[in-house]
Write a protein that holds these residues in place. Structure first.
Motif, short mmCIF file in Angstrom:
data_model
loop_
_atom_site.label_atom_id
_atom_site.label_comp_id
_atom_site.label_asym_id
_atom_site.label_seq_id
_atom_site.Cartn_x
_atom_site.Cartn_y
_atom_site.Cartn_z
N ALA A 64 93.04 24.24 -15.71
CA ALA A 64 91.62 24.17 -16.36
C ALA A 64 90.75 25.19 -16.16
O ALA A 64 90.86 25.96 -15.27
N HIS A 65 89.74 25.44 -16.94
CA HIS A 65 88.88 26.53 -16.53
C HIS A 65 87.51 25.75 -16.43
O HIS A 65 86.63 25.22 -17.26
N ILE A 66 86.53 25.82 -15.31
CA ILE A 66 85.25 25.61 -15.15
C ILE A 66 84.44 26.94 -15.53
O ILE A 66 84.46 27.95 -14.70
N GLY A 67 83.75 26.90 -16.79
CA GLY A 67 83.03 28.08 -17.08
C GLY A 67 81.57 28.23 -17.11
O GLY A 67 80.97 27.11 -16.44
N GLY A 68 81.10 29.44 -16.91
CA GLY A 68 79.76 29.68 -16.99
C GLY A 68 79.15 29.21 -18.16
O GLY A 68 79.64 28.66 -19.15
N PRO A 69 77.74 29.68 -18.18
CA PRO A 69 77.12 29.38 -19.26
C PRO A 69 77.55 30.15 -20.62
O PRO A 69 77.68 31.37 -20.71
N PRO A 70 77.96 29.42 -22.02
CA PRO A 70 78.50 30.17 -22.86
C PRO A 70 77.91 31.15 -23.44
O PRO A 70 78.56 32.07 -24.28
N GLU A 71 76.65 31.26 -23.37
CA GLU A 71 75.87 32.48 -24.39
C GLU A 71 75.73 33.61 -23.59
O GLU A 71 75.29 34.59 -23.96
N ASP A 98 75.17 44.01 -15.34
CA ASP A 98 75.83 42.56 -15.93
C ASP A 98 75.37 42.12 -17.15
O ASP A 98 74.59 41.15 -16.96
N PRO A 99 75.12 42.91 -18.25
CA PRO A 99 74.21 42.39 -19.35
C PRO A 99 74.71 41.17 -20.03
O PRO A 99 75.81 40.98 -20.10
N VAL A 100 73.76 40.30 -20.35
CA VAL A 100 74.17 39.14 -21.17
C VAL A 100 73.93 39.40 -22.73
O VAL A 100 74.32 38.34 -23.36
N GLY A 101 73.68 40.56 -23.19
CA GLY A 101 73.71 40.68 -24.69
C GLY A 101 72.23 41.21 -25.10
O GLY A 101 71.27 40.62 -24.29
N GLY A 102 72.19 41.68 -26.31
CA GLY A 102 71.03 42.18 -26.78
C GLY A 102 70.17 43.18 -26.17
O GLY A 102 69.02 43.11 -26.08
N HIS A 154 82.04 24.11 -20.00
CA HIS A 154 80.94 25.20 -19.60
C HIS A 154 79.77 24.61 -18.86
O HIS A 154 79.36 23.37 -19.22
N GLY A 155 79.22 25.19 -17.97
CA GLY A 155 78.06 24.75 -17.43
C GLY A 155 77.26 26.04 -16.79
O GLY A 155 76.71 26.68 -17.68
N ASP A 156 76.92 26.22 -15.74
CA ASP A 156 76.35 27.43 -14.94
C ASP A 156 77.30 27.98 -13.92
O ASP A 156 78.35 27.30 -13.64
N ALA A 193 83.75 36.23 -21.86
CA ALA A 193 84.74 37.09 -21.64
C ALA A 193 85.88 36.49 -20.50
O ALA A 193 87.00 36.65 -20.71
N ARG A 194 85.14 35.99 -19.87
CA ARG A 194 85.98 35.23 -18.51
C ARG A 194 86.84 33.98 -19.23
O ARG A 194 88.01 34.17 -18.88
N ALA A 195 86.09 33.39 -20.01
CA ALA A 195 86.79 32.13 -20.65
C ALA A 195 87.81 32.71 -21.62
O ALA A 195 89.10 32.07 -22.00
#
Length: 336
Positions: free
Chosen positions: A183-190, A147-151, A219-221, A196-198
């Motif tokens: 509405a969308h309750i999102g996770g951390p935007p970074e 589940d990579p976060v990038g980088g 966005h939250g967590d 991708a889900r958003a």
């Protein structure tokens, strides 16, 4: 097996020719005593006949490090279960660490890794800076990111899920039921998975010709507290949504609590969709409609991929995404 292919012989080919599983070959390579003597002799003969040798740099023992940010969620437990099943079958042991997203704990873990000489590392939702990649490379330790976060870097294999498709499926389900205020309750935007889900949510809304009113995308967590707070903010809007797509099951459960406090019923007054399909999604009331992320399978595939790297194999595809799918339960219905 042709002698001309000896330089490229893999543990999978050895297992196929010997008529055993790859885990059995791994146990023979690692010197475990829970392999029948005649099987061990046969596998060793096949390896000798094909000139198979483990890379010297990988002969580091039977330990694998599994590193997570946190250990206090069902999501993390599913990861541990998936990895443990594969490593147990292969006769490997697991060292479990939680770094809590802190640079100091990550540095301490890297220092300990150097002393215990693990065979490989599985990193789960952990940022892997260039400096840390270089340190791991200097140790000669193969790494796989889950589940990579990038980088991650082009040289680090990753195992993830089709988050965009999942976001699209969860939102499209609500649209198909007749909801127009979603509405969308999102996770951390970074995080790549959150974005991708958003994006999947936004694409589904756009395809349906709908708009996203101000305040409908936040966005939250991924925890329950975040879902609770974000859902309360949605209910305070002049025109609250009739449906919510949450970026995690825990956020969806937080939304459940906020709705109960306001005297609203799920799904009679508002529909809720989650993401993950954790075991608790089936146990809550009403059972949660959610996008199933194959967490157990992701963890198991990551562990098998790491074992292949440890045994000197070359990966055909270092970037893998497993399919998500919608699981419809009792938390969604047509709007009142």
């Amino acid at each position: 097996m042709a002698s001309g292919s000896r330089a490229r012989v893999t543990i999978t080919q050895i297992a196929r020719e010997a008529g055993v599983s790859t885990s059995t070959v791994s146990k023979v390579l690692n010197g475990h005593n829970d392999v029948a003597e005649d099987t061990r002799t046969m596998v060793e003969a096949v390896m000798q006949r094909n000139g198979y040798h483990r890379r010297p740099s990988r002969q580091r023992g039977t330990l694998v490090d599994l590193v997570l940010n946190e250990l206090d969620s069902d999501w993390s437990l599913e990861i541990v279960r998936g990895v443990d099943e594969v490593l147990h079958e292969a006769g490997m042991d697991m060292v479990l660490s939680a770094v809590h997203g802190r640079a100091e704990e990550t540095r301490q873990w890297l220092d300990r890794l150097a002393t215990r000489r693990s065979s490989g590392v599985l990193l789960v939702v952990s940022e892997l800076s260039a400096q840390r990649r270089e340190k791991l490379a200097a140790m000669g330790v193969p790494v796989v990111l889950v589940d990579p976060v990038g980088g991650a870097g082009e040289d680090i294999p990753t195992i993830g899920a089709t988050n965009w498709s999942g976001g699209m499926a969860g939102t499209s389900h609500l649209i198909d039921l007749g909801h127009r205020r979603i509405a969308h309750i999102g996770g951390p935007p970074e995080l790549n998975c959150s974005q991708a889900r958003a994006d999947g949510y936004g694409s589904a809304v756009q395809r349906a010709g709908l708009t996203v009113p101000a305040g409908y995308l936040s966005h939250g967590d991924f925890n329950e507290r975040s879902g609770y707070a974000q859902c309360r903010a949605l209910l305070d809007l002049p025109e609250p949504p009739t449906a919510v797509f949450a970026a995690s099951d825990l956020q969806a459960l937080g939304a459940f609590e906020a709705l109960r406090e306001r005297g609203l019923r799920v799904p009679e007054d508002i529909s809720v969709v989650g993401f993950d399909d954790l075991p608790l999604a089936r146990r809550v009331s009403p059972p949660l409609t959610t996008v199933r992320q194959p967490i157990l399978e992701m963890a198991a595939l990551a562990a098998r991929t790491l074992l292949r790297l440890i045994d000197g194999e070359t990966l055909e595809n270092p970037r893998v995404e497993l399919a998500t799918r919608l699981v419809v339960r009792g938390s969604t219905r047509a709007p009142a």
